[in-house]
Design a protein around this motif. Structure first.
Motif, mmCIF file in Angstrom:
data_model
loop_
_atom_site.group_PDB
_atom_site.id
_atom_site.type_symbol
_atom_site.label_atom_id
_atom_site.label_comp_id
_atom_site.label_asym_id
_atom_site.label_seq_id
_atom_site.Cartn_x
_atom_site.Cartn_y
_atom_site.Cartn_z
ATOM 1 N N ALA A 285 0.853 -1.192 0.000
ATOM 2 C CA ALA A 285 0.000 0.000 0.000
ATOM 3 C C ALA A 285 0.888 1.240 0.000
ATOM 4 O O ALA A 285 2.068 1.187 0.369
ATOM 5 N N ILE A 286 0.316 2.349 -0.424
ATOM 6 C CA ILE A 286 1.036 3.622 -0.485
ATOM 7 C C ILE A 286 0.314 4.636 0.396
ATOM 8 O O ILE A 286 -0.915 4.782 0.317
ATOM 9 N N SER A 287 1.065 5.355 1.243
ATOM 10 C CA SER A 287 0.550 6.498 1.982
ATOM 11 C C SER A 287 1.524 7.644 1.758
ATOM 12 O O SER A 287 2.645 7.625 2.268
ATOM 13 N N LEU A 296 1.017 10.259 -9.343
ATOM 14 C CA LEU A 296 0.842 9.031 -10.123
ATOM 15 C C LEU A 296 1.450 9.178 -11.514
ATOM 16 O O LEU A 296 2.013 8.223 -12.066
ATOM 17 N N PRO A 309 0.778 1.457 -9.759
ATOM 18 C CA PRO A 309 -0.229 1.528 -8.685
ATOM 19 C C PRO A 309 -1.067 0.257 -8.576
ATOM 20 O O PRO A 309 -1.594 -0.057 -7.510
ATOM 21 N N PHE A 312 -0.366 -2.261 -5.856
ATOM 22 C CA PHE A 312 -0.664 -1.870 -4.476
ATOM 23 C C PHE A 312 -2.151 -2.064 -4.201
ATOM 24 O O PHE A 312 -3.008 -1.599 -4.966
ATOM 25 N N VAL A 315 -4.056 2.736 -2.276
ATOM 26 C CA VAL A 315 -3.207 3.903 -2.543
ATOM 27 C C VAL A 315 -3.881 5.131 -1.945
ATOM 28 O O VAL A 315 -5.009 5.487 -2.331
#
Length: 572
Positions: A285-287, A296, A309, A312, A315
């Motif tokens: 995951a992305i934070s 992006l 993306p 993940f 996002v």
């Protein structure tokens, strides 16, 4: 303090005798892989069994017994293939015998040490059976295949450890015959002291003492890591990462580095490690604090299709606090903070996330260590990769999409729209094709887990022997096949435990699983009981048996009726 049984000859004895300062106990049983040995009937006393077949005896028995050097008289391809295939049979026989005898305990089969050079000559062909190093590599490949047939058998490649430290200072192939396959030492020095010129001890001559000692330290670390992976200790299920100066070098919106300058070196290695973790069944995951659309676009410009993306599960890019993004991710994916690792180059952001989630784990700020941690730390690894594991990111993304759709229409209408289909399986032995996945789910699920118990192979084997079974449920909907997502442990008239994957929470799958378990129990008994224990993590299932219609008594949760299965779920 782990207790190990070590089977083997003098090479294995070198591990048993290695000082370990009370960190483990090791019982060494002399065994040469060719003569019968009286194995202990009770394997419960051991946490694991380590098996070191004697390389030279396997080769000897595959050829002309009593002639250690027969291999070097074989030049015809058919003769070499015959010797190799005979050795294959001997290895398979020992693997089957020991894995079966110690069913229920992890059995680690050690690879044969391979020469790190072609003894036939520098310029002669390497990838031929006439090269003893290649010949032994094929035997090791076969041993790995043979162990894969048994749930409790595992292959440990000693050559990876030797190569890491320096094979040339560990393997005795510069001193002993090719297939002796042991570790450099001074074991025979006493026999040569009276020579006309006193020889230099072998370990001193080849400067091997420190390397062999490091090899033994790393050997035991490898065994203990393997045991930790099997037991699913401190498992990492989710990695949440920042982007700027984390997935790539620099601040993408503020400097003018070229894409290759941003990712060459540690960044590309880190991205690859994330994909290895994903392929094992882990979630990403992305934070990130940034402008979502521009970020992006930058990600695609920097990485192209190397990592996207879509790799993940969740996002979150915006200007809220990092801890808010992490909170949304944990809620969406339904993973506990203690099963999550957060990676960010900024100490302030790490402090913010740790303050909100004290149980979350973080990697240090030395980014040169991130790749090795993800690739090698047992917390990031799994004992097996199932089809469900490979599809876990897509399953998590679909689960998030389902929740978004759920918010848009009435609940009953939404459940009907999913077109859920469930398949029930009764698993009464380890040979069942779904056992491996069911066992994995049983031992890694935390939130919907009615007792929190972790099972080992011996306990499951004992359950099957007394007539117990596992009831598994596999679920598909209109969009995706979720695979095996629930397991109930049945022992007599009791549901000893029930677990459910978080990705199917709220779909009624737990009720369908309970219905199937009660059908099984009440076909032979007048009533059924169910166990429920508060683990501090399993609040999602605390009310399950009450809501299903069980009565709470001194004996636990009890019912005499099967109940009604969810009407919106079809049985396959």
């Amino acid at each position: 303090m782990p207790n190990y049984l070590l089977l083997g000859t003098c090479g294995a004895g070198a591990f048993a005798d290695f000082p370990h300062e009370g960190a483990r106990t090791v019982s060494h049983m002399l065994w040469d892989a060719r003569t019968p040995v009286k194995l202990p009937a009770d394997s419960q006393q051991f946490d694991a069994i380590i098996v070191a077949m004697t390389q030279r005896y396997i080769i000897d028995d595959a050829g002309d017994k009593g002639n250690d050097l027969l291999f070097h008289r074989l030049h015809a391809q058919d003769q070499l293939v015959t010797m190799r295939d005979t050795a294959y049979g001997l290895i398979s026989e020992q693997v089957e015998h020991l894995a079966t005898h110690f069913a229920g305990r992890p059995v680690f089969f050690l690879a044969f040490l391979e020469q790190n050079f072609n003894a036939r000559g520098l310029l002669l062909p390497n990838y031929t059976l006439e090269n003893p190093a290649y010949f032994m590599r094929q035997l090791n490949e076969h041993m790995e295949r043979a162990t894969a047939a048994f749930e409790n058998a595992h292959f440990i490649d000693l050559n990876q450890i030797a190569n890491w430290i320096g094979n040339g200072r560990i393997n005795d192939h510069l001193l002993n015959a090719t297939f002796h396959g042991n570790y450099l030492s001074n074991w025979d020095y006493e026999f040569d002291r009276e020579r006309a010129v006193k020889p230099t001890p072998a370990a001193e001559l080849f400067n091997s003492d420190d390397s062999v000692r490091a090899f033994k330290i790393m050997f035991w670390k490898t065994i203990e890591n393997a045991l930790s992976i099997i037991r699913r200790e401190n498992t990492v299920k989710l990695i949440i990462i920042d982007l700027d100066d984390t997935l790539w070098r620099g601040i993408a919106a503020e400097d003018d580095l070229e894409p290759h300058q941003r990712i060459e070196g540690w960044a590309l290695g880190f991205a690859e490690a994330l994909l290895y973790f994903k392929n094992r069944g882990g979630l990403l995951a992305i934070s990130s604090k940034n402008d979502a659309q521009k970020t992006l676009e930058n990600m695609h410009r920097i990485y192209g299709w190397r990592i996207t993306p879509h790799d993940f599960a969740s996002v979150k890019i915006g200007w809220n606090r990092k801890s808010d993004g992490v909170a949304e991710i944990l809620k969406e994916i339904n993973v506990l903070p203690e099963n999550t690792v957060f990676i960010d180059d900024n100490p302030r952001e790490v402090d913010d996330v740790l303050a909100a989630f004290p149980g979350i784990r973080t990697l240090g700020f030395d980014h040169y260590l991130w790749r090795s941690k993800i690739l090698l730390d047992p917390a990031f690894q799994v004992p097996h990769v199932s089809e469900e594991s490979r599809n876990r990111t897509a399953l998590a993304q679909q689960s998030i999409k389902r929740r978004e759709e759920k918010a848009a229409i009435p609940h009953d209408e939404w459940l009907q729209s999913l077109q859920l289909v469930a398949k029930i399986d009764v698993i009464s032995g380890e040979e069942h094709p779904k056992f491996k996945r069911a066992f994995e789910l049983l031992n890694k699920t935390n939130q919907f887990n009615t007792t929190g118990k972790r099972w080992d192979n011996s306990e499951i084997a004992a359950l099957f022997q007394r007539g117990g079974c596992l009831i598994s449920i596999s679920v598909a909907d209109k969009s995706i096949d979720n695979g095996l997502t629930g397991v109930a442990v049945i022992d007599g008239a009791s549901i000893e435990q029930a677990v459910l994957s978080c990705r199917v929470f709220g779909l009624g799958i737990e009720n369908m699983l309970t219905h199937a378990a009660l059908e099984k129990i009440l076909s032979d008994h007048d009533s059924a009981t169910a166990r429920l224990t508060d683990t501090g993590k399993n609040f999602s299932c605390h009310d399950h048996f009450k809501q299903y219609g069980f009565d709470h008594t001194d004996a636990g949760w009890v019912t005499k009726v099967v109940g009604i299965k969810p009407a919106w779920i079809q049985l396959a």
